[in-house]
Design an enzyme around this catalytic site. Sequence first.
Site, PDB file in Angstrom:
ATOM      1  N   ALA A  77     130.046  54.193 101.164  1.00  0.00           N
ATOM      2  CA  ALA A  77     128.958  53.692 102.011  1.00  0.00           C
ATOM      3  C   ALA A  77     128.921  52.176 101.917  1.00  0.00           C
ATOM      4  CB  ALA A  77     127.621  54.277 101.561  1.00  0.00           C
ATOM      5  N   ALA A 122     127.573  48.108  98.524  1.00  0.00           N
ATOM      6  CA  ALA A 122     128.351  49.302  98.833  1.00  0.00           C
ATOM      7  C   ALA A 122     128.250  50.263  97.654  1.00  0.00           C
ATOM      8  CB  ALA A 122     129.815  48.948  99.096  1.00  0.00           C
ATOM      9  N   LYS A 123     128.597  51.503  97.889  1.00  0.00           N
ATOM     10  CA  LYS A 123     128.667  52.502  96.824  1.00  0.00           C
ATOM     11  C   LYS A 123     129.547  53.632  97.320  1.00  0.00           C
ATOM     12  CE  LYS A 123     126.775  52.894  92.660  1.00  0.00           C
ATOM     13  NZ  LYS A 123     126.514  51.772  91.735  1.00  0.00           N
ATOM     14  N   GLY A 124     130.244  54.267  96.405  1.00  0.00           N
ATOM     15  CA  GLY A 124     131.112  55.362  96.819  1.00  0.00           C
ATOM     16  C   GLY A 124     131.307  56.361  95.714  1.00  0.00           C
ATOM     17  N   ASP A 163     131.840  53.106  87.742  1.00  0.00           N
ATOM     18  CA  ASP A 163     130.503  53.689  87.737  1.00  0.00           C
ATOM     19  C   ASP A 163     130.609  54.987  86.940  1.00  0.00           C
ATOM     20  OD1 ASP A 163     127.923  54.922  88.714  1.00  0.00           O
ATOM     21  OD2 ASP A 163     127.916  53.149  89.978  1.00  0.00           O
TER      22      ASP A 163
END
Length: 433
Positions: A77, A122-124, A163
């Site tokens: 995202a 962002a993050k995924g 993460d």
Amino acid sequence: MASSHRSAPTTEQRESADSEPESALETARRQLSRAATHIDIDDAALERLKHPAKVHEVSVPLERDDGTVEVFTGYRAQHDSVRGPYKGGLRYHPEVTRDECVGLSMWMTWKCAVMDLPFGGAKGGIVVDPKSLTDDEKERLTRRFTQEIRDAIGPTKDIPAPDMGTDPATMAWIMDAYSMQEGETIPGVVTGKPPVVGGSYGREEAPGRSVAIITRETCDYYDYPLSETTVAVQGFGSVGANAARLLEEWGATVVAISDVNGAVYDPDGIDVASVPSHDTEPEAVTQNAGGTQLSNAELLELDVDVLVPAAVGNVITEDNADAIAADIVVEGANGPTTFAGDAILDERGIHVIPDILANAGGVTVSYFEWLQDINRRKWSLERVHGELETEMTEAWSALRDEVEERNVSWRDAAYIVALSRVGEAHEARGLWP
């Protein structure tokens, strides 16, 4: 002692907070709307910030060691890039969802803006239990995922980082897979790599270090000398252990620590420097720390000066916020306090320093790493620590000014600072027709 300068939420706000869902996306949107009431921001820019710019969803086939093939779902995202390339973690966890990635990407936008870094959010992640994978399977999954999102990432587009369920080795595989396809070594495509392949010294311990720095500054502001301050730390992983050790080194008394197996409490203080972190030795806290054994829930309610929830999200809620006895809460984990729980703590006059400031040492040293990779010039550990100290204290001071000027909570101050910076950037750049 400095005055608190807080305005309590209304009963209607409390009831609204209790009744609404606590998903990352909904919480992020509520926080955005609340911050917008404090500042003058263009309506068009505000509407754009409620939505991600893009969400990439990909299928990731993996050949298991036994020859069978499984297909996993991956997401990336990308929320907002008005201030610079997208930046954010990549997690491997069975509960990863699209909305979670979107919500966390919004938080990354605010975190980067609070720290005044030239990044967006962002993050995924991949929907997988990393414990179910062998090392070889994890590497193959990572390399295939990199190929699936290769067009979406890059040192000037989107820079992933470790993460939950990922680590420096994961980042090295991503860098290698990306570089092989591009035909040149591009270390700046990810941060959090091992130093031998372009990673930065001090990156892994940076979130815990920033928690300690912000705790020190906040205690000084509220006239709590560290030599007379008691601290409880929930979660003795990388963030909690590094924060606890630094605070002990600076004179604080760490009276309680915990990991997933439970907590220990000693009112005279725990020698945290001698206790291995959970990442190093999974049962070290309950086996080596001594003291009285408690549950993680009981640790949260100890009568201490400072509570550092540094384990997982949603541990301080409407169900236990009335029982929190600490004077100051410094959020080490991402989202440890629910919207409803936060309203109760604020109403009770407990100072909560939000995660988007406290644990921002990770993304800040990631920025340092990115600079080092672009310039092909490595910094010493001493320089990293010095630069992080400067960045964290300047960011804390910016929030303090908002707390004092606007009579708001620290969390509201963080979102006001972040939204002001992002909103001004949108207004300056305008909207492409």
